[in-house]
Write a protein that holds these residues in place. Sequence first.
Motif, PDB file in Angstrom:
ATOM      1  N   LYS A 194      12.470   3.132  47.231  1.00  0.00           N
ATOM      2  CA  LYS A 194      13.865   3.286  47.664  1.00  0.00           C
ATOM      3  C   LYS A 194      14.127   2.578  48.997  1.00  0.00           C
ATOM      4  O   LYS A 194      15.252   2.181  49.298  1.00  0.00           O
ATOM      5  CB  LYS A 194      14.226   4.770  47.800  1.00  0.00           C
ATOM      6  CG  LYS A 194      14.532   5.463  46.480  1.00  0.00           C
ATOM      7  CD  LYS A 194      14.920   6.914  46.712  1.00  0.00           C
ATOM      8  CE  LYS A 194      15.330   7.607  45.427  1.00  0.00           C
ATOM      9  NZ  LYS A 194      14.201   7.849  44.522  1.00  0.00           N
ATOM     10  N   VAL A 252      14.787   3.150  41.552  1.00  0.00           N
ATOM     11  CA  VAL A 252      15.843   2.341  42.171  1.00  0.00           C
ATOM     12  C   VAL A 252      16.748   1.765  41.087  1.00  0.00           C
ATOM     13  O   VAL A 252      16.326   1.564  39.942  1.00  0.00           O
ATOM     14  CB  VAL A 252      15.237   1.198  43.017  1.00  0.00           C
ATOM     15  CG1 VAL A 252      14.571   1.734  44.269  1.00  0.00           C
ATOM     16  CG2 VAL A 252      14.237   0.374  42.215  1.00  0.00           C
ATOM     17  N   GLU A 304      17.768  -1.139  40.661  1.00  0.00           N
ATOM     18  CA  GLU A 304      17.365  -2.458  40.155  1.00  0.00           C
ATOM     19  C   GLU A 304      16.496  -2.359  38.903  1.00  0.00           C
ATOM     20  O   GLU A 304      16.374  -3.331  38.154  1.00  0.00           O
ATOM     21  CB  GLU A 304      16.581  -3.224  41.246  1.00  0.00           C
ATOM     22  CG  GLU A 304      17.423  -3.644  42.428  1.00  0.00           C
ATOM     23  CD  GLU A 304      17.352  -2.650  43.576  1.00  0.00           C
ATOM     24  OE1 GLU A 304      17.311  -3.055  44.730  1.00  0.00           O
ATOM     25  OE2 GLU A 304      17.330  -1.421  43.280  1.00  0.00           O
ATOM     26  N   THR A 317      19.564   8.461  39.107  1.00  0.00           N
ATOM     27  CA  THR A 317      19.489   7.259  39.937  1.00  0.00           C
ATOM     28  C   THR A 317      20.439   6.154  39.491  1.00  0.00           C
ATOM     29  O   THR A 317      21.158   5.573  40.304  1.00  0.00           O
ATOM     30  CB  THR A 317      18.048   6.695  39.926  1.00  0.00           C
ATOM     31  OG1 THR A 317      17.130   7.735  40.233  1.00  0.00           O
ATOM     32  CG2 THR A 317      17.909   5.565  40.929  1.00  0.00           C
TER      33      THR A 317
END
Length: 969
Positions: free
Chosen positions: A193, A242, A244, A278
């Motif tokens: 993170k 995360v 991404e 998330t």
Amino acid sequence: MSAWLECSISEEIIKNKEIFSDTPSIISDIMAGHLDITNLVENMAGVLTNEEVENREQGMKFFTKILKELPPDYLNETQVKFISRFYIDRLKDNHRIIPSVLEGYLAIIDMKHYSTALNGEFFTVLFREVPCQSQVRQDRYNIYRILNLLNKNPEYLKTLGPDFLYGFISAMDGERDPRNLLFLFSFLPTFLKHITLGHLVEETFEVISCYFPIDFHPSPDDPAPVTRQDLANALCPCLCAVAEFGEQCLVLLIEKLDSSLRIAKLDSLALLKESCKTFSAQTYGPFLKTLWSSMNREISHKTDEELKMLAHESLSALVSKLATTANTDQAFENFVKGVLISMQTAIAESTTVAKFTQAAKVLLTTANASKESCVIITKSMIPAIVAYYEFKPSTKLQIASIDFLGDLYDMAKHWGALDEIQSQAIEIPKLCLIAVSNPSKEYQIAGFKNIIRTKDLLQSDLVLPFIEVLIHNVQHSQDENLLSISVTTVHTIARKYPEMVMDIVVKGKCDLDNLIDDKTALQKRLNLLTNLASIDEFTKVIISEMLKIIRTHDEDAPKVIEALNSSMSDISLYTENKLSEIESDHGLIDSILGWILKELHTGSEESLSHGYKLIATTMSSLPAEKQERILSKYADVLEKCQKDEAYFNILECLYRSLRQSIYNPNFERIMHLSIDVALKSDDKAIRTKACVVIAHLINKVGHGQKFELLYETLTNCLLNYESEEETLLQRLILLYGWLTKALIMRGSDKFLCWLQKIIAALSSPVYCKLAAEAIRLIMFVHPDALNRTFYPIETLLYKQRMYENFTSLTQNFVPASEDVKEAFYVSWAFVLENLSKNIVSREALKILPIVIESLDYDNKEMLLVMTDLLCYYIEYQPLVVAGSLQSAIPRLAKLTRYPKSMYVRVNSLQCFSEIAKSYSTVLLLPYKQDVLAELAPSLDDSKRFVRCYAVAARTRWFLVGAPGEPKEN
């Protein structure tokens, strides 16, 4: 001291292996200022730069030991920087030096004056010079620990560039040790993170995702194994740590969700659920159709309940996440409507309740995820279910649809969405009216239950039709369930429309003013009216009329008292305050006692019993001062008791419910009288009541002089009854049980002498069964005495105290006969049944032999307790039972055919299933053929419930030693 102040220390370290024990002296000199740590490094140059690797290794171990023993706040910034640079340089040395370097740097990085600026230099050299996966497990673990310390400074993590990240993922790539992986997974989410992934997103995710799904089995020799589930739970947050990772994560979980491997499906669903914490709602957009298709497949699984539950949880999490964009993104509405259309079709095509319920649960899961989804589902499904009902599917499906409507309403109420669905929800009570108009009991119960749930929707124009059906049931139905739900429904409607119910029911259908003129279904109408009397608007009217009937000693007074007792003992209807208010306003106790005193010798025992219970219940609701006034008013009852023991029933119901703060001067006289009645009366019920009075007085009287005086009265009185007469001894044993219970509950040590008397009786063939009953009395909650309704003093863990003392007193117990032995084990069952599982687990070595030996005796209650305990031990402490299998298995085999209780048979079969799951093939093979033969008759058991467990147990034993079955569990 001189050695480490000079260069000769290097020689000492090389030659003297015992020098490691001198590090405390070096620490003392450093702390005293006699030696600077930088000078120590210079003095050790000879060993730290020695040509021989073994010597350099010895030097680094020595210096690292000193660092680890130094207080973390002692070295200043300059010293820490110097030592750090020295250790960083040592990373370039031989691989044998690396373990000490890593241990030392762990100590440095934890020091107060350590600068995070040194991290970059350390990791640059570490990743370049030390191939992580070439190191032994402990050294890899130390590298990960150093990396984890970076989480303490998230801002610094953000400054680390792609080279560091590449080095990090290279370091963990290929890690296989479960403990190292568990540690890595524990800090990775926070680490990811805060670090910038940049162009290394795919590489980072690939290194982590190679472990998914976790397929791992711990070694049987590992004393504290890391389980597969531990690793799976820890890995899951890493894969969605995360935003991404979004696309790669969803592609991965969809791929694994579509595999045939069960653990892959479970882990994928868990990952989907976790990812919703998330990822953004938009991340799921391209995958929604595929995700719903996969989840729907798992939700429809026929047998795997764990998989179905996890699929529901994942669906709920996904809908909840998508709902965050409900007003800005059409994807949420499209997804919910897709679920809705699929399940509407499934409901329409349902031919069984199971299929209907399965689809309904999916809709409820979706509705429960957010207010927005709730509105969409309920708005569409309420009219759809109403229409479905009218198509007249099977009876069971119509009833299931009524229940589903109630669930939808509850969901809308939970989300505060009733205003949005008002026009649809208003149809629910109308459908309920159609259902209750059906003469079938099943339809009526379903309709009444639903109208209770949706009472806020009930309109005034529907009250009369409902009341007509309800009163017809009250007057004519013989079914207890239908009667009960009908009374509850009238009560529910009365709270919403009190004036209407007063006119239609109380004064109309039940004709309160002429209540006893109509004898038809009088008791049922009385039950309804006493139920309604708990509502404030009805209390005065109904209670006044009923007490009038009691005071006039009408022939129907017993029915009124029975109805009052039944309703007023229900704490969900009558609270303490309500009962106290009725007593204050209407003189309930005076009315009931007046009737009892007149009917004492002529009334039926059952009717009088209702009166006694009603007085005790009302007394328990009163504050202490009111209780004292009533005792004073009826003080003459004590005098009457001494002449006629029938009056003892009245005394008992008055004194049983006293609060702890009350001490009456008559207590000593009552104690004398109660002991006399308990031991001399020929009426068993009155003897029990006398024991109850004694127990309550001893338990609740205050500490100090009052207690000592009353206890002395008790013991002196009992001395007069010491006798060899069998009847008297039998009564004394049960009295000892009540005394032990009263004393141990209040925390008094005086219980011990009475318990010793019970144990002595337990060793007698004549009195052992009575002694076992006394033990039961001590350990179980009695419905009419020493329970919380009557304000006893109850200390914490008194049952544990009973266990400890019973264990101690029976330690050298030698049964004189088989009857005594059976009573002994029955007593143990009563003690163990009420113990917490913590104590059962802790005392396993003491308890298990008793459990196994007890299985030889034919006592249903005992066998239920003991087989349940044995099953618990096999499941949670298999090693404790392993040595006793030879004794346990033959006994359990006999109990699989125990004729007196199907639950004993089920427990025994469960034990066999757990044995097959918990022990190695090598241990079980000698028993396999015998067990299979013993379990065969259970397959034809008369109870289907038992047959199901028999199939499961026998199937599991068939697998013992089969190809592919692990030799060790």
